[in-house]
Design a protein around this motif. Structure first.
Motif, short mmCIF file in Angstrom:
data_model
loop_
_atom_site.label_atom_id
_atom_site.label_comp_id
_atom_site.label_asym_id
_atom_site.label_seq_id
_atom_site.Cartn_x
_atom_site.Cartn_y
_atom_site.Cartn_z
N PRO A 162 -2.53 11.54 -5.34
CA PRO A 162 -2.75 12.11 -4.01
C PRO A 162 -3.06 11.07 -2.94
O PRO A 162 -2.90 11.34 -1.75
CB PRO A 162 -3.95 13.05 -4.23
CG PRO A 162 -3.87 13.42 -5.66
CD PRO A 162 -3.40 12.18 -6.35
N ASP A 163 -3.50 9.88 -3.36
CA ASP A 163 -3.75 8.81 -2.39
C ASP A 163 -2.48 8.47 -1.62
O ASP A 163 -2.50 8.22 -0.41
CB ASP A 163 -4.29 7.58 -3.12
CG ASP A 163 -4.84 6.52 -2.18
OD1 ASP A 163 -5.26 6.88 -1.06
OD2 ASP A 163 -4.87 5.34 -2.57
N TYR A 164 -1.35 8.49 -2.32
CA TYR A 164 -0.07 8.22 -1.65
C TYR A 164 0.26 9.35 -0.68
O TYR A 164 0.75 9.11 0.43
CB TYR A 164 1.04 8.07 -2.70
CG TYR A 164 2.33 7.55 -2.13
CD1 TYR A 164 2.60 6.18 -2.10
CD2 TYR A 164 3.31 8.42 -1.62
CE1 TYR A 164 3.79 5.68 -1.57
CE2 TYR A 164 4.49 7.93 -1.08
CZ TYR A 164 4.72 6.57 -1.06
OH TYR A 164 5.89 6.09 -0.51
N ALA A 232 0.45 -2.20 -2.35
CA ALA A 232 1.04 -1.61 -1.15
C ALA A 232 0.09 -0.62 -0.48
O ALA A 232 0.03 -0.55 0.75
CB ALA A 232 2.36 -0.93 -1.50
N LEU A 233 -0.68 0.14 -1.27
CA LEU A 233 -1.55 1.16 -0.70
C LEU A 233 -2.82 0.58 -0.10
O LEU A 233 -3.35 1.08 0.89
CB LEU A 233 -1.92 2.20 -1.76
CG LEU A 233 -0.89 3.28 -2.04
CD1 LEU A 233 -1.42 4.26 -3.06
CD2 LEU A 233 -0.50 4.03 -0.77
N GLY A 234 -3.35 -0.48 -0.71
CA GLY A 234 -4.55 -1.10 -0.16
C GLY A 234 -5.78 -0.23 -0.32
O GLY A 234 -5.92 0.51 -1.29
N ASP A 235 -6.68 -0.30 0.66
CA ASP A 235 -7.95 0.41 0.63
C ASP A 235 -7.72 1.90 0.41
O ASP A 235 -7.00 2.54 1.18
CB ASP A 235 -8.69 0.18 1.95
CG ASP A 235 -10.12 0.70 1.93
OD1 ASP A 235 -10.45 1.48 1.03
OD2 ASP A 235 -10.89 0.33 2.82
N PRO A 236 -8.34 2.50 -0.62
CA PRO A 236 -8.10 3.93 -0.88
C PRO A 236 -8.77 4.87 0.10
O PRO A 236 -8.43 6.06 0.12
CB PRO A 236 -8.68 4.12 -2.29
CG PRO A 236 -9.70 3.06 -2.43
CD PRO A 236 -9.19 1.88 -1.65
N VAL A 237 -9.70 4.39 0.89
CA VAL A 237 -10.45 5.27 1.79
C VAL A 237 -9.69 5.44 3.11
O VAL A 237 -9.32 4.46 3.76
CB VAL A 237 -11.86 4.72 2.07
CG1 VAL A 237 -12.60 5.61 3.06
CG2 VAL A 237 -12.64 4.62 0.76
N VAL A 238 -9.47 6.70 3.50
CA VAL A 238 -8.80 7.02 4.75
C VAL A 238 -9.79 7.74 5.66
O VAL A 238 -10.47 8.68 5.23
CB VAL A 238 -7.57 7.93 4.50
CG1 VAL A 238 -6.95 8.39 5.81
CG2 VAL A 238 -6.54 7.18 3.66
#
Length: 316
Positions: A162-164, A232-238
Motif C-alpha cells: 500500500p505504500d506504493y 525508489a520509494l524512499g521515506d515511507p511516511v507521507v
C-alpha cells in the motif's frame, strides 16, 4: 487430600488459560450484546479459513454496509505474501465488524490464469501491479459506501504494497489511518536472502538469481532490503496519513524486527507492553494484545486498555 506437583501445575495452567480467555474477550467492547460474529484469537482459525477457498472472512465485504458517524471510514484489510484474505483475517474482520466498522478485504497478487490451489497463494506479482489492484478496490469501496477516505490495516507484504498506492497512485488523498502489523518499512533480510542476493550480484550471478526468484514470485525480490523498490520509494511516511506500526521481537520474517520501527510513525513493540506476548509473524494476526492496539489506532478518540495475556508463537 495431598496435592501432587503435577496437579498443582495443571491447576495453575488452567487458571492461566481461563485468565487469557477472560482478558481476550475484553479486547472488544462489542461483545456486550451487540456482537454478530465470533472473534477467534488463534491463528488456527486462519489455517481453517484456508480450507474454505473463494469465501470472505466473516464480517467482511458486505457491500450494503454504510459507515456510521462513529466510524465514518471503511477499513480495508490487505493480506501478506503467500496468503489470501480468508486465511489472514479470521480475527480482524469479525472483530472490526462487531465494533461497527464497514470492513472490506481484497485478494491480490495472483498471476492471471493461476489454477487452484496455487490461486490461493497471493502477493506474488510485482508490488506495483498489486498496488493497482488495491487502488481499484479502494475506489470501489469509496464509491459504494459514499465515504471520503478509508483506513488500511495490513500485514507483512500488505503493509508494504500500500505504500506504493499511497505515494504513486493517489492513495495519499484517500487513506487516513495506515495501520501495519509486522511491517518492514525498508525491506527484510529474512533467512539472509537480501545478503545472499547482494553477494550474488557482486560475483555476477544476479541475472540467474533474479530470474529464479522472479519466476516464482516477482514481489519477493522487491521486498528484500536494499531493493530497487525501496530505493525508489524512499521515506515511507507521507504527510497527512496517520501511521501506526506494530512489531514483535519474535518476528522471523520481518528481519530485523526493528525494520518495522520508523520515525514519524506511532511505533509499538508488543513486548514493551506485555512480556508474556511471544507472537511471531503469524500469531500477530490473532493476538489480543495487538488487536487492542489496532482498535486504538483506528479510533484514538476512544482508547481502551491493552491486555497483557500469554500469546504463544504461530498458533497464538
Amino acid at each position: 487430600m495431598r496435592t501432587t506437583r503435577s496437579g498443582m501445575i495443571a491447576r495453575a495452567f488452567a487458571v492461566v488459560v481461563a485468565s487469557c480467555v477472560l482478558l481476550a474477550s475484553e479486547v472488544s467492547t462489542a461483545s456486550a450484546g451487540t456482537a454478530r460474529y465470533p472473534v477467534p484469537f488463534t491463528f488456527a482459525a486462519n489455517v481453517l479459513g484456508a480450507a474454505q477457498p473463494y469465501t470472505d472472512p466473516p464480517g467482511s465485504n458486505d457491500w450494503s454496509c454504510r459507515p456510521s458517524a462513529a466510524h465514518p471510514r471503511p477499513v480495508v484489510l490487505v493480506h501478506g505474501f503467500a496468503s489470501v484474505a480468508n486465511d489472514a483475517w479470521q480475527t480482524y474482520a469479525p472483530l472490526l465488524a462487531d465494533e461497527g466498522y464497514c470492513v472490506f478485504a481484497l485478494n491480490y497478487g495472483v498471476p492471471e490464469g493461476t489454477p487452484f490451489p496455487l490461486d490461493q497463494v497471493g502477493g506474488r506479482t510485482p508490488l506495483e501491479d498489486s498496488a493497482t489492484q488495491l487502488a481499484a478496490f479502494v475506489g470501489r469501496v469509496l464509491t459504494t459506501t459514499g465515504a471520503a477516505k478509508v483506513d488500511i490495516l495490513g500485514h507483512s507484504e500488505g503493509t508494504q504494497m500500500p505504500d506504493y498506492y499511497v505515494k504513486r497512485l493517489g492513495g495519499a488523498a484517500t487513506v487516513d489511518k495506515y495501520v501495519a502489523l509486522a511491517p518492514f518499512w525498508r525491506g527484510t533480510n529474512a533467512a539472509g536472502l537480501a545478503t545472499a542476493t547482494r553477494l550474488a550480484a557482486r560475483f555476477g550471478y544476479a541475472p540467474l538469481v533474479d530470474g529464479v526468484l522472479d519466476a516464482a514470485c516477482a514481489a519477493c525480490r522487491e521486498l528484500l532490503s536494499g531493493s530497487d523498490y525501496y530505493t525508489a520509494l524512499g521515506d515511507p511516511v507521507v504527510a497527512g496519513v496517520s501511521y501506526t506500526s506494530i512489531v514483535t521481537r519474535y518476528d522471523e520474517l520481518a528481519v530485523p524486527y526493528t525494520s518495522g520501527i520508523e520515525p514519524g510513525m506511532h511505533d509499538i513493540t508488543l513486548q514493551d507492553q506485555c512480556p508474556l506476548d511471544y507472537a511471531d509473524h503469524f500469531a500477530i494476526l490473532s493476538d489480543p494484545v495487538a488487536a487492542a492496539d489496532v482498535l486504538n489506532a483506528l479510533d484514538p478518540g476512544h482508547p481502551r486498555p491493552v491486555p497483557c495475556v500469554p500469546v504463544p508463537p504461530f498458533l497464538g
